[in-house]
Enzyme design. Structure first.
Site, PDB file in Angstrom:
ATOM      1  N   GLU A   1       0.805  -1.207   0.000  1.00  0.00           N
ATOM      2  CA  GLU A   1       0.000   0.000   0.000  1.00  0.00           C
ATOM      3  C   GLU A   1       0.844   1.265   0.000  1.00  0.00           C
ATOM      4  OE1 GLU A   1      -4.053  -1.649   1.991  1.00  0.00           O
ATOM      5  OE2 GLU A   1      -2.608  -0.733   3.314  1.00  0.00           O
TER       6      GLU A   1
ATOM      7  N   CYS B   1       3.516   8.296   1.459  1.00  0.00           N
ATOM      8  CA  CYS B   1       4.046   7.276   2.366  1.00  0.00           C
ATOM      9  C   CYS B   1       4.157   5.974   1.579  1.00  0.00           C
ATOM     10  CB  CYS B   1       3.075   7.133   3.541  1.00  0.00           C
ATOM     11  SG  CYS B   1       3.535   5.856   4.706  1.00  0.00           S
TER      12      CYS B   1
ATOM     13  N   CYS C   1       6.601  -7.823   7.013  1.00  0.00           N
ATOM     14  CA  CYS C   1       7.763  -7.358   7.780  1.00  0.00           C
ATOM     15  C   CYS C   1       8.172  -8.438   8.770  1.00  0.00           C
ATOM     16  CB  CYS C   1       7.404  -6.071   8.530  1.00  0.00           C
ATOM     17  SG  CYS C   1       8.810  -5.346   9.418  1.00  0.00           S
TER      18      CYS C   1
ATOM     19  N   CYS D   1       6.334  -6.221  15.174  1.00  0.00           N
ATOM     20  CA  CYS D   1       5.885  -5.424  16.324  1.00  0.00           C
ATOM     21  C   CYS D   1       4.402  -5.731  16.574  1.00  0.00           C
ATOM     22  CB  CYS D   1       6.064  -3.939  16.037  1.00  0.00           C
ATOM     23  SG  CYS D   1       7.748  -3.499  15.573  1.00  0.00           S
TER      24      CYS D   1
ATOM     25  N   CYS E   1       1.445  -3.463  15.210  1.00  0.00           N
ATOM     26  CA  CYS E   1       1.468  -3.099  13.784  1.00  0.00           C
ATOM     27  C   CYS E   1       0.827  -4.211  12.960  1.00  0.00           C
ATOM     28  CB  CYS E   1       2.916  -2.881  13.352  1.00  0.00           C
ATOM     29  SG  CYS E   1       3.114  -2.671  11.570  1.00  0.00           S
TER      30      CYS E   1
ATOM     31  N   CYS F   1      -1.420   4.951   9.990  1.00  0.00           N
ATOM     32  CA  CYS F   1      -0.209   4.198  10.363  1.00  0.00           C
ATOM     33  C   CYS F   1      -0.585   2.859  10.964  1.00  0.00           C
ATOM     34  CB  CYS F   1       0.583   4.919  11.446  1.00  0.00           C
ATOM     35  SG  CYS F   1       1.143   6.514  11.015  1.00  0.00           S
TER      36      CYS F   1
END
Ligand code: SAH
Ligand code: SF4
Length: 393
Positions: free
Chosen positions: A105, A118, A125, A129, A132, A362
C-alpha cells in the site's frame, strides 16, 4: 492511464528492463552499454520520472533509433494497481499487486503546506511489532527498486493528472509539486531491504528524477543499527526512529528487534547518524498504547533519553486493528504525556490520524495481503503477552 503489467527489473532474453528500477548510475551504464552518451541517460530519466511518460514514442527529443532500442528492450512498468481509495479527509490510498497474492500500500496525505507520500519497502515485515498490522502479517518478500519507485511514479502521475484535487480544499501548495515529501513509513522495514531502498532513495534525490531534498525524504526504521551506519555514509536522508518504549524490557516486547540492537546501541547509532544527517535532530516515533507505554514514569524515562540525543518526539495515537489486543491511549493521556515532554524542553508533536475511514492510517496498512507465514517461527516469543501497567487515572 491503464495499469501496466509488472515487469522484472533486469533483462533476460524475454523480460524487458524496467527503467523504474535503474538509478542514475545503472541507467547511465545501460545506455553506455548500448552505445549511448551520458546525456541520453539524463534525458531519458527526465522523460520517465519527471514527466511520467511510459510510452517511448512520446519521448520526442530522443533519436528515432534510440527510441526503437528502448521499445525492443525496455519498459516503464509500475506495479499493477489493484484498487484506489479516497478518504473523506482527502487522504488517498493505492493498493498495488506485487505477485503471488501479495499486495502493498501507498498513501498520499495532503496538508496545508505539503503533500506527503508514504511508501512501502517490503510486502510484510519480519520485525513483528505487536501493535502493527503489517507485523502481524509476517514477511512475504522484499520489494525491488522498480516496485518502490513505481509507487512514487504512479502516485505522482495520478495526482498531477488530477491537478490539485488531491489536496485539501483551500490548501496552498508550497511549490508546484503535489508530492513535496516522501516518507518510508508504509509497509516493511526499509533498512532490512537496503539493497533496493538505497537506489530508490538516490532516485528520489536525483535532479533528473524526483529532485527532492534530503530533508524532505524521511526513512523510518525500527532500529537496524548496522544499516543506520551504512545509510549515514551512503545517503543520509532525514531519519525517524520507532522508539515506542523508554527501556529495554518494554522495547524488547514492543519492537522485538530491540533484542538484537538494544537501546544503548540504538542511541549511539542515532548520535553517529546526526554527524551526517540533513537535519540536526532525530525524530523519535512513539505509538501511544493505553496502560502499556503512556505513564508519567515512561515520560520521565523518555526525558532521560532525549537528554542524550538531539531529537523531536512524534506521538502517534495507536490505530487499533482486531488482532492486536491493544488499546489507544485516551486523548487526555496523550495530551498530558506530550505536556510532560514539552515541559522538559522537548519539541513534541501528536500525529493526526488521517485516512482511517479507508484503513490508511499508520499501522493499518495490511490490505488484502495473504498471511502465508508462520509468525511464531519467525520471531520466537512473538505471541508473548505485552506487560500492561494498570495505573489509576
Ligand atoms: N518499519 C519502519 C517503517 C514502517 S512503520 C518502522 O517501524 O519505523 C511506520 C510507523 O508506523 C512506525 O513508527 C510504526 O511504529 C508506526 N505504526 C505501526 N503500527 C501502528 C499502529 N497500529 N498505530 C500507530 N502507529 C503505528
Ligand atoms: Fe515492521 Fe515497522 Fe510494523 Fe514494526 S512497525 S512490524 S518494523 S513495519
Amino acid at each position: 492511464m491503464t495499469a501496466v503489467s509488472p515487469i522484472q527489473h533486469g533483462a533476460t532474453a524475454s523480460t524487458p528492463v524496467n527503467l523504474l528500477g535503474l538509478d542514475a548510475g545503472a541507467l547511465a551504464d545501460w545506455v553506455a552499454q548500448h552505445g549511448g552518451k551520458p546525456f541520453r541517460a539524463r534525458q531519458l530519466s527526465r522523460w520517465v520520472h519527471q514527466r511520467g511518460v511510459a510510452n517511448f514514442d512520446d519521448m520526442t527529443d530522443l533519436a528515432r533509433d534510440f527510441r526503437a532500442l528502448l521499445q525492443r528492450e525496455c519498459a516503464v512498468a509500475p506495479p499493477a494497481v489493484a484498487s484506489a481509495h479516497r478518504s473523506r479527509d482527502g487522504t488517498r490510498k493505492w493498493l498495488f499487486e506485487v505477485g503471488q497474492g501479495n499486495a502493498i500500500e501507498t498513501v498520499f496525505i495532503p496538508e496545508d503546506d505539503r503533500g506527503t507520500l508514504c511508501i512501502s519497502t517490503q510486502a510484510g515485515c519480519t520485525v513483528a511489532c505487536p501493535f502493527c498490522s503489517t507485523g502481524h502479517q509476517g514477511f512475504n518478500r522484499n520489494l525491488r527498486v522498480d516496485e518502490i519507485i513505481g509507487q512514487l511514479w504512479w502516485a505522482r502521475h495520478e495526482l498531477m493528472a488530477e491537478g490539485d484535487s488531491g489536496r485539501l480544499a483551500g490548501a496552498a501548495p508550497t511549490d508546484d509539486r503535489v508530492i513535496s515529501n516522501v516518507v518510508l513509513m508504509g509497509m516493511g522495514e526499509p533498512l532490512l531491504n537496503y539493497g533496493a531502498t538505497l537506489p530508490a532513495l538516490r532516485l528520489m534525490l536525483d535532479d533528473n528524477a524526483y529532485g527532492l531534498s534530503r530533508r524532505r525524504v524521511t526513512l523510518s526504521t525500527s532500529g537496524v543499527v548496522p544499516m543506520m551506519d551504512r545509510l549515514r555514509l551512503d545517503c543520509p536522508v532525514a531519519l525517524a526512529v520507532s522508539l515506542h518504549a523508554p527501556n529495554d524490557a518494554l522495547r524488547d516486547h514492543l519492537v522485538p528487534l530491540n533484542r538484537k540492537y538494544p537501546l544503548r546501541e540504538l542511541l549511539d547509532a542515532c548520535l553517529r547518524y546526526l554527524e551526517h544527517a540533513p537535519r540536526d535532530f532525530i525524530t523519535f516515533e512513539y505509538v501511544m498504547l493505553d496502560a502499556v507505554n503512556d505513564t508519567d514514569d515512561h515520560a520521565r524515562q523518555l526525558i532521560d533519553i532525549a537528554r542524550q540525543v538531539p531529537c523531536k518526539f512524534n506521538l502517534i495515537p495507536f490505530n487499533p486493528f482486531p488482532q492486536s489486543g491493544l488499546r489507544r491511549s485516551p486523548a487526555a493521556r496523550v495530551k498530558l504525556f506530550a505536556r510532560r515532554l514539552m515541559d522538559a524542553g522537548i519539541v513534541t508533536t501528536v500525529r493526526k490520524t488521517r485516512g482511517d475511514d479507508i484503513d490508511a492510517a499508520c499501522g493499518q496498512l495490511a490490505g488484502e495481503i495473504q498471511d502465508r507465514t508462520r509468525l511464531s517461527a519467525l520471531v520466537p516469543g512473538r505471541r508473548q503477552a505485552i506487560p500492561i501497567i494498570e495505573t489509576p487515572r
